[in-house]
Design a protein around this motif. Structure first.
Motif, PDB file in Angstrom:
ATOM      1  N   SER A 117       0.855  -1.181   0.000  1.00 21.06           N
ATOM      2  CA  SER A 117       0.000   0.000   0.000  1.00 21.06           C
ATOM      3  C   SER A 117       0.889   1.229   0.000  1.00 21.06           C
ATOM      4  O   SER A 117       1.715   1.405   0.903  1.00 21.06           O
ATOM      5  N   ALA A 119       0.086   4.313   0.485  1.00 19.86           N
ATOM      6  CA  ALA A 119      -0.214   5.197   1.618  1.00 19.86           C
ATOM      7  C   ALA A 119       0.426   4.662   2.902  1.00 19.86           C
ATOM      8  O   ALA A 119       0.977   5.420   3.700  1.00 19.86           O
ATOM      9  N   ALA A 318      -0.571   0.128  -7.278  1.00 18.56           N
ATOM     10  CA  ALA A 318      -1.456   1.285  -7.352  1.00 18.56           C
ATOM     11  C   ALA A 318      -2.912   0.882  -7.178  1.00 18.56           C
ATOM     12  O   ALA A 318      -3.683   1.551  -6.474  1.00 18.56           O
ATOM     13  N   VAL A 319      -3.287  -0.228  -7.806  1.00 18.34           N
ATOM     14  CA  VAL A 319      -4.664  -0.727  -7.664  1.00 18.34           C
ATOM     15  C   VAL A 319      -4.947  -1.097  -6.217  1.00 18.34           C
ATOM     16  O   VAL A 319      -6.006  -0.790  -5.663  1.00 18.34           O
ATOM     17  N   ASN A 320      -3.980  -1.745  -5.571  1.00 11.23           N
ATOM     18  CA  ASN A 320      -4.154  -2.119  -4.168  1.00 11.23           C
ATOM     19  C   ASN A 320      -4.252  -0.878  -3.284  1.00 11.23           C
ATOM     20  O   ASN A 320      -5.074  -0.825  -2.359  1.00 11.23           O
ATOM     21  N   SER A 321      -3.444   0.135  -3.584  1.00  9.73           N
ATOM     22  CA  SER A 321      -3.475   1.366  -2.796  1.00  9.73           C
ATOM     23  C   SER A 321      -4.795   2.100  -2.952  1.00  9.73           C
ATOM     24  O   SER A 321      -5.238   2.799  -2.035  1.00  9.73           O
ATOM     25  N   ALA A 322      -5.423   1.957  -4.106  1.00  8.28           N
ATOM     26  CA  ALA A 322      -6.718   2.603  -4.349  1.00  8.28           C
ATOM     27  C   ALA A 322      -7.873   1.863  -3.689  1.00  8.28           C
ATOM     28  O   ALA A 322      -9.008   2.324  -3.740  1.00  8.28           O
ATOM     29  N   GLY A 323      -7.589   0.723  -3.089  1.00  4.66           N
ATOM     30  CA  GLY A 323      -8.622  -0.031  -2.397  1.00  4.66           C
ATOM     31  C   GLY A 323      -9.453  -0.923  -3.288  1.00  4.66           C
ATOM     32  O   GLY A 323     -10.478  -1.450  -2.860  1.00  4.66           O
ATOM     33  N   VAL A 324      -9.007  -1.095  -4.535  1.00  4.50           N
ATOM     34  CA  VAL A 324      -9.763  -1.938  -5.471  1.00  4.50           C
ATOM     35  C   VAL A 324      -9.656  -3.413  -5.076  1.00  4.50           C
ATOM     36  O   VAL A 324     -10.620  -4.171  -5.200  1.00  4.50           O
TER      37      VAL A 324
END
Length: 389
Positions: A117, A119, A318-324
């Motif tokens: 992540s 963040a 990036a997808v994981n960081s966006a919560g997808v």
């Protein structure tokens, strides 16, 4: 002794490198064949060797379940090497084994992004960055210096260096196709990293208690001085829950260093492979350094240097960081990544050149020991200098 193709090994002491610049397996049929027919032939060629790598990885996974400390990747490589010594898999298995040791290996790197992540990595804090970056820089510099002094070949010292400085087997998996490392070098580097992971799990908690380190300080120490993720967790868990949480975040941030390191190594590899004529200015009317400089600065050339699996790694992160990616999918994706690494290393074990390992001798192992000590000392020293010890 060569596991897969003794005639090729006789002609050249190195085994075929892990190649990311060409498809995992070339076309096996004439151009006039239809695409489905070519795909079917390719699948039939891959199936036997890939099935063997899968079977070895399955056994290695069971071993890892009973002995979590060693995981499943190293047993896979060891079992594969034993099979290569005893049975000598032939040319029929070579396409599938090569595919498993290249494309499957690269897919495992892509899935690593699902555990990161951006963040969360940012919240590690500014105080952790000097220790992480400083430790990595010292490790890579020491790998170059010690390796040259010990006479360790360039690719092997690179693999041991990035494995020690970044994230163990995952870094070796990412870097080996970029520098087109021989499978023998990959197997030796993995074995060396594993040995000192075990030493860290046993010694570092005792050292932490002797130094009176706090939970956060030991977490930073484990996250920067232990190589493989599973070993980081095993080392920090014996110290405390807070140490484990901090160590895992630090370790994931270290994983990001795969990207710039791979890009730099890709540029160096491309430069070495460039024909001598293209490096020697000689065109009439052209400045002495114009052509090489333009080639290096070309956006198209830069894009070609980026391995596809590193792009995949960044996109998945990036997808994981966006919560997808839902939280419930993280554990299955992590298990899938670990299993793919086991399959790839099982294939690498199956293609191990034992004679080349013997020829390498003890010097790579000594390099691993020196780097392990250097990284641990650097981590503690930088923590002392930054006031985080």
């Amino acid at each position: 002794m060569t596991a897969l193709d003794s005639s090729a090994a006789t002609a050249h002491p190195r085994q075929q490198p892990l190649d990311t610049k060409s498809p995992p397996l070339g076309p096996l049929s004439p151009a006039s064949d239809s695409r489905p027919r070519r795909a079917a032939r390719r699948a039939r060629a891959i199936a036997p060797g890939f099935a063997l790598a899968l079977a070895v990885a399955a056994v290695a996974t069971v071993v890892g379940e009973y002995v979590p400390l060693i995981g499943s990747a190293v047993p896979g490589a060891v079992i594969g090497a034993i099979i290569a010594i005893a049975v000598k898999p032939g040319a029929r298995l070579a396409p599938g084994v090569k595919w498993a040791s290249t494309f499957v290996l690269q897919c495992s790197v892509v899935l690593l992004g699902a555990q990161l992540s951006i963040a969360e990595a940012a919240r590690v804090g500014v105080s952790s960055l000097p220790v992480m970056l400083g430790t990595l820089a010292v490790c890579l510099g020491a790998a170059w210096l010690y390796g040259r002094l010990l006479g360790v070949p360039g690719d092997l010292r690179t693999l041991i260096g990035v494995g020690t400085g970044i994230c163990g087997g995952s870094a070796i998996a990412a870097v080996s196709p970029v520098i087109e490392a021989a499978s023998t070098d990959v197997a030796y580097a993995i074995s060396t990293i594993f040995l000192f992971n075990i030493a860290a799990v046993l010694a570092f908690p005792l050292l932490g208690h002797a130094l009176g380190m706090s939970q956060q300080s030991f977490g930073l120490f484990a996250g920067t001085a232990v190589n493989d993720t599973s070993s980081v967790v095993a080392t920090a868990t014996t110290y405390g829950t807070a140490a484990t949480s901090h160590a895992v975040v630090v370790k994931l941030v270290r994983t990001l260093m795969i990207i710039p390191i791979c890009l730099g190594l890709a540029a160096l590899t491309a430069r070495k492979q460039r024909p001598a004529a293209s490096r020697t200015p000689g065109q009439v009317g052209a400045p002495a350094d114009a052509a090489p400089g333009q080639a290096r600065l070309s956006p198209r050339r830069v894009l070609k240097l980026v391995p596809w699996f590193l792009i995949g790694f960044v996109l998945v992160a990036a997808v994981n960081s966006a919560g997808v990616i839902p939280a419930g999918a993280h554990a299955p994706l992590e298990h899938a990544s670990v299993f793919l690494v086991s399959v790839a290393l099982s294939a690498i074990g199956l293609s191990t050149n034992v004679a080349a390992l013997r020829k390498a001798g003890h010097r790579p192992l000594l390099l691993g020991a020196l780097l392990w000590i250097t990284v641990a000392a650097t981590s503690l020293g930088l923590q002392a200098l930054t006031g985080t010890l």
